[in-house]
Design an enzyme around this catalytic site. Sequence first.
Site, mmCIF file in Angstrom:
data_model
loop_
_atom_site.group_PDB
_atom_site.id
_atom_site.type_symbol
_atom_site.label_atom_id
_atom_site.label_comp_id
_atom_site.label_asym_id
_atom_site.label_seq_id
_atom_site.Cartn_x
_atom_site.Cartn_y
_atom_site.Cartn_z
ATOM 1 N N GLN A 64 0.917 -0.986 -0.006
ATOM 2 C CA GLN A 64 0.013 -0.018 0.069
ATOM 3 C C GLN A 64 0.832 1.220 0.094
ATOM 4 O O GLN A 64 0.498 2.085 -0.453
ATOM 5 C CB GLN A 64 -0.948 -0.028 1.242
ATOM 6 C CG GLN A 64 -2.390 0.815 0.973
ATOM 7 C CD GLN A 64 -3.017 0.103 -0.099
ATOM 8 O OE1 GLN A 64 -3.059 -1.281 -0.341
ATOM 9 N NE2 GLN A 64 -4.203 0.661 -0.697
ATOM 10 N N HIS A 74 1.919 3.055 -3.348
ATOM 11 C CA HIS A 74 1.042 3.942 -4.045
ATOM 12 C C HIS A 74 1.604 5.385 -4.121
ATOM 13 O O HIS A 74 1.861 6.086 -5.045
ATOM 14 C CB HIS A 74 -0.278 3.777 -3.730
ATOM 15 C CG HIS A 74 -1.135 2.694 -4.277
ATOM 16 N ND1 HIS A 74 -1.455 2.601 -5.362
ATOM 17 C CD2 HIS A 74 -1.292 1.651 -3.495
ATOM 18 C CE1 HIS A 74 -2.201 1.589 -5.441
ATOM 19 N NE2 HIS A 74 -2.151 0.808 -4.331
ATOM 20 N N GLU A 132 -9.948 2.133 4.200
ATOM 21 C CA GLU A 132 -10.496 2.061 2.670
ATOM 22 C C GLU A 132 -10.424 0.211 2.373
ATOM 23 O O GLU A 132 -11.313 -0.354 1.826
ATOM 24 C CB GLU A 132 -9.444 2.801 1.791
ATOM 25 C CG GLU A 132 -9.609 2.495 0.429
ATOM 26 C CD GLU A 132 -8.500 2.900 -0.528
ATOM 27 O OE1 GLU A 132 -8.702 2.834 -1.902
ATOM 28 O OE2 GLU A 132 -7.707 3.261 -0.022
ATOM 29 N N HIS A 133 -9.066 -0.184 2.851
ATOM 30 C CA HIS A 133 -8.904 -1.812 2.767
ATOM 31 C C HIS A 133 -8.698 -2.283 4.285
ATOM 32 O O HIS A 133 -7.785 -1.654 4.759
ATOM 33 C CB HIS A 133 -7.684 -2.006 1.859
ATOM 34 C CG HIS A 133 -7.661 -1.434 0.583
ATOM 35 N ND1 HIS A 133 -7.002 -0.091 0.337
ATOM 36 C CD2 HIS A 133 -8.304 -1.657 -0.552
ATOM 37 C CE1 HIS A 133 -7.154 0.196 -1.091
ATOM 38 N NE2 HIS A 133 -8.017 -0.757 -1.571
ATOM 39 N N ASP A 147 -7.259 -5.310 -5.795
ATOM 40 C CA ASP A 147 -6.698 -4.346 -6.601
ATOM 41 C C ASP A 147 -7.203 -4.853 -8.026
ATOM 42 O O ASP A 147 -7.222 -3.928 -9.002
ATOM 43 C CB ASP A 147 -5.549 -3.759 -6.398
ATOM 44 C CG ASP A 147 -5.072 -2.979 -5.160
ATOM 45 O OD1 ASP A 147 -6.123 -2.222 -4.915
ATOM 46 O OD2 ASP A 147 -3.928 -3.001 -4.750
ATOM 47 N N HIS A 196 -51.775 22.660 -0.323
ATOM 48 C CA HIS A 196 -51.345 21.206 -0.599
ATOM 49 C C HIS A 196 -52.774 20.304 -0.284
ATOM 50 O O HIS A 196 -53.421 19.454 -1.109
ATOM 51 C CB HIS A 196 -50.526 20.522 0.560
ATOM 52 C CG HIS A 196 -49.022 20.850 0.076
ATOM 53 N ND1 HIS A 196 -48.721 22.116 -0.080
ATOM 54 C CD2 HIS A 196 -48.027 19.978 0.027
ATOM 55 C CE1 HIS A 196 -47.327 22.045 -0.126
ATOM 56 N NE2 HIS A 196 -46.950 20.685 -0.245
#
Length: 441
Positions: free
Chosen positions: A262, A265, A332-333, A366, A425
């Site tokens: 990770q 990235h 996220e993961h 991924d 209404h």
Amino acid sequence: MISRIDLRGAAFPGGGIDRDLLPRAELDVEAALEKVRPICDDVRHRGTAALIEYAHRFDGVTMERVRVPAEALTSALDELDPAVRAALEESIRRARLVHREQRRADHTTQVVPGGTVTERWVPVERVGLYAPGGRSVYPSSVVMNVVPAQEAGVASMAVASPPQAEFGGLPHPTILAACALLGVDEVYAAGGAQAVAMFAYGTEECRPVSMVTGPGNIWVAAAKRLLKGRIGIDAEAGPTEIAILADATADPVHVAADLISQAEHDPLAASVLVTDSEELAAAVEKELDVQVAATKHVEDRIAPALAGRQSGIVLVDGLDQGLAVVDAYAAEHLEIQTEDAAAVAARVRNAGAIFVGAYAPVSLGDYAAGSNHVLPTGGCACHSSGLSVQSFLRGIHVVDYTREALAEVAGHVVTLADAEDLPAHGAAVKARFDWKVPGSK
């Protein structure tokens, strides 16, 4: 290389975890928003000319048009490495299997005799899909955006990816090949905030879209925030992140490898280990030293990511506190590398995607698990989901009542309208029957 946060023995009011104690990257989207505002306004007013100018300024390329020629897509696919093509085709096949099952069917409920409400699921008419192309090339992001849009039934879609000087101002050829494999022939060499503005406002080459999806850098996130409302968005993606909940049964070699994967990235990527085993923490630290020294992208990505405030090893008292930490972090993961990992995973409430056991690393998700890798970041998994077929569908309620069915409930409608001081209404209902409507003859 990586810091420690020791929460053992810590007491938190109500059993909750203070999220401010957990590692997290700093991402000032508000500050970036003011920088992208003039760019987006410029694209709105000058269209393609502005995009060409920004491509020269930000990407160092000179181009005459932004739309990628059809022959470039064909050529990219023809020249694609056969092994890469086979891997992309398998990724697409698996993603279709999963996403096809997500499509909802229309459903009609009979509320009363003569009165029905049908929920119709209607795809967004036209979408813009963003594929990053900065430090790395992400054909997998093309797959993850296009497949759910196609399975939702989106009729018109366009892909944008930054122009690359190395490839004559076109996006990376593997991006183009992925588009061709998926049957997407509308592709633009545009990146950053200017690509989002192109989708939102339209240009001479690109019709406006209703929705923009896909990950990107802080400038993409800021443009999404700025233009949200004019366009729908999936999320404001921040730096990618992994959290691993592990106990003494976890293999430190696996854990270290996944943290590094990770960190690879981006220097702002977050790699977090949550464990109740000090022995595992120490073994992972040693393994990080060994594995980082043997890999690529160390100085510009991995080392700063692991050493940054967004990464760390969090020591906890036990599994229950570990679960509280990962739920507060809302990764996220999230990998679960514990004894009886499936049972532990079933207790997690907040995560973009959960990876169960030693043989479901984030790398699998991924590319080839079949799941989607466009996921909420920055703790947003506590209220948001990853990209799916549902992201591209709108639920529309269709109300169909007969005169008799309306008459049965008319009194309640009028009563509630009067309670809200909205007499017109109620009058709209009375006008359909023999009730006296104020001002009528």
